[in-house]
Design an enzyme around this catalytic site. Sequence first.
Site, mmCIF file in Angstrom:
data_model
loop_
_atom_site.group_PDB
_atom_site.id
_atom_site.type_symbol
_atom_site.label_atom_id
_atom_site.label_comp_id
_atom_site.label_asym_id
_atom_site.label_seq_id
_atom_site.Cartn_x
_atom_site.Cartn_y
_atom_site.Cartn_z
ATOM 1 C CB CYS A 51 -18.706 -24.600 -23.884
ATOM 2 S SG CYS A 51 -19.688 -24.289 -22.398
ATOM 3 C CB CYS A 54 -21.402 -27.809 -23.971
ATOM 4 S SG CYS A 54 -22.022 -26.275 -24.708
ATOM 5 C CG ASN A 76 -16.658 -23.860 -8.648
ATOM 6 O OD1 ASN A 76 -15.580 -24.014 -9.214
ATOM 7 N ND2 ASN A 76 -17.366 -22.752 -8.732
ATOM 8 C CG HIS A 116 -22.659 -22.555 -25.612
ATOM 9 N ND1 HIS A 116 -21.748 -22.779 -24.602
ATOM 10 C CD2 HIS A 116 -22.198 -21.466 -26.291
ATOM 11 C CE1 HIS A 116 -20.775 -21.877 -24.675
ATOM 12 N NE2 HIS A 116 -21.029 -21.060 -25.684
ATOM 13 C CG ASN A 156 -21.362 -13.309 -11.162
ATOM 14 O OD1 ASN A 156 -21.973 -12.489 -10.493
ATOM 15 N ND2 ASN A 156 -20.381 -14.051 -10.679
ATOM 16 C CB SER A 164 -15.709 -17.736 -16.367
ATOM 17 O OG SER A 164 -16.672 -18.663 -15.897
ATOM 18 C CG HIS A 167 -23.383 -23.381 -21.141
ATOM 19 N ND1 HIS A 167 -23.286 -24.303 -22.163
ATOM 20 C CD2 HIS A 167 -24.408 -23.785 -20.368
ATOM 21 C CE1 HIS A 167 -24.223 -25.227 -21.993
ATOM 22 N NE2 HIS A 167 -24.912 -24.937 -20.912
ATOM 23 C CG HIS A 169 -22.759 -20.692 -15.732
ATOM 24 N ND1 HIS A 169 -22.427 -19.992 -16.870
ATOM 25 C CD2 HIS A 169 -21.891 -20.250 -14.779
ATOM 26 C CE1 HIS A 169 -21.410 -19.180 -16.614
ATOM 27 N NE2 HIS A 169 -21.065 -19.311 -15.350
ATOM 28 C CD GLN A 171 -19.879 -19.259 -9.269
ATOM 29 O OE1 GLN A 171 -19.314 -19.666 -8.244
ATOM 30 N NE2 GLN A 171 -19.352 -18.319 -10.027
ATOM 31 C CD GLU A 320 -21.249 6.008 -6.931
ATOM 32 O OE1 GLU A 320 -20.451 5.646 -7.816
ATOM 33 O OE2 GLU A 320 -22.468 6.029 -7.072
HETATM 34 P P1 H2U Z 1 -18.811 -17.745 -13.294
HETATM 35 O O1 H2U Z 1 -19.039 -17.650 -14.765
HETATM 36 O O2 H2U Z 1 -19.884 -16.991 -12.495
HETATM 37 O O3 H2U Z 1 -17.430 -17.375 -12.912
HETATM 38 O O4 H2U Z 1 -19.043 -19.281 -12.861
HETATM 39 C C1 H2U Z 1 -18.340 -20.336 -13.437
HETATM 40 C C2 H2U Z 1 -17.786 -21.225 -12.368
HETATM 41 O O5 H2U Z 1 -17.455 -22.481 -12.964
HETATM 42 C C3 H2U Z 1 -16.517 -20.712 -11.717
HETATM 43 O O6 H2U Z 1 -16.740 -20.563 -10.339
HETATM 44 C C4 H2U Z 1 -16.319 -23.011 -12.348
HETATM 45 C C5 H2U Z 1 -15.482 -21.798 -11.993
HETATM 46 O O7 H2U Z 1 -14.691 -22.074 -10.848
HETATM 47 N N1 H2U Z 1 -15.677 -23.943 -13.267
HETATM 48 C C6 H2U Z 1 -15.578 -25.279 -12.911
HETATM 49 O O8 H2U Z 1 -15.994 -25.659 -11.820
HETATM 50 N N2 H2U Z 1 -15.034 -26.174 -13.795
HETATM 51 C C7 H2U Z 1 -14.522 -25.820 -15.003
HETATM 52 O O9 H2U Z 1 -14.091 -26.671 -15.750
HETATM 53 C C8 H2U Z 1 -14.460 -24.394 -15.377
HETATM 54 C C9 H2U Z 1 -15.169 -23.439 -14.505
HETATM 55 ZN ZN ZN Z 2 -21.756 -24.497 -23.492
#
Ligand code: H2U
Ligand code: ZN
Length: 342
Positions: A51, A54, A76, A116, A156, A164, A167, A169, A171, A320
Amino acid sequence: MMDAAAQQPHRRLNPLTGEWVLISPHRTLRPWQGQVEPACAPAALTYDPGCYLCPGNTRSGSRVNPPYASTFIFDNDFPALLPSGGEHAVQPAADPLFTAQPERGICRVVCFSPNHSLTLARMTVDAIESVVHAWTAQFHELGAIDWVQSVQIFENRGEMMGASNPHPHGQIWASESIPNELRKETDCQRQWFTLHGEPLLQQYLQRELASGERLVCANDSFAAVVPFWAVWPFETMILPRRQVTGLDQLDGAEARGLAAILSEITRRYDRLFDTPFPYSMGFHQRPTDGAAHESFTLHAHFYPPLLRSATVRKFMVGFEMLGGPQRDLTPEAAAARLRDAG
Ligand code: H2U
Ligand code: ZN
């Protein structure tokens, strides 16, 4: 709303956006033979070596996470917006048919917990309170940057919403312009205040507390309602009992109250269909453009995609996409279901 009237097709106005939603209560019994989604199980591992969120793990950008114990915030690695660089690449167009503007921003990821396997619904109120404090510090820090006009905090949750990674999290996107939704809500609340002399969402909350029809749960500082104008079947809004324009104006007890109601609403969602409930949620706070925005009330929206079970989602298609949103289940019935999931 009168019972009989509520059973007839009708439309309701969202005073926060000025948009209408169509309600067709008589359709709730129609059969479903369409797409069924896989039900999602909670993550089993408390630590996943694969992950990228983590503690101690290496992210895709080759940065290494610290061995964090509570919340952890980082820029990010794949940001949608950049703080600088593109200012001169996009020229404000002279042709109104081809309008574009440069847009700066800062994108961050907020890990809610080192564990996690957790979700907001499975975290303690103490742990969620740490997340509330982290969000508040971010709103304060990013909102203080002179060119940042909006700090959008969101989560999300679940594969169905495009998250994605399981874990826990969320944004934060801080941007140079006020995004569409915040723009509409800011304008509508300002207009309401001019006309009625009181913040729209404070007046609305008083009515909802008095009727109880759409109230899901409440504590000393916050209440959760299915809005009269909800679009998503189990959409909710979390409203503060005291008029505040952002997280930074909450006192200690209110921050705790926010953590408690986030815990309560997410646990109710999980119980509703006996599944880790997917959703997009986020806060709307005053634009950080330097104005006081006294008419703006801090609130959170939860937009879950599920319709009638863990595996049947609502699609926003057809009328819609081309007309406007429509729902079958009434907001009052949805609120009753969420109350029963207590
Ligand atoms: P989402 O699960 O809402 O997509 O958010 C995860 C974010 O984590 C996503 O915007 C970032 C992705 O760009 N990310 C990183 O910054 N570093 C990483 O190693 C993987 C994901
Ligand atoms: Zn994790």
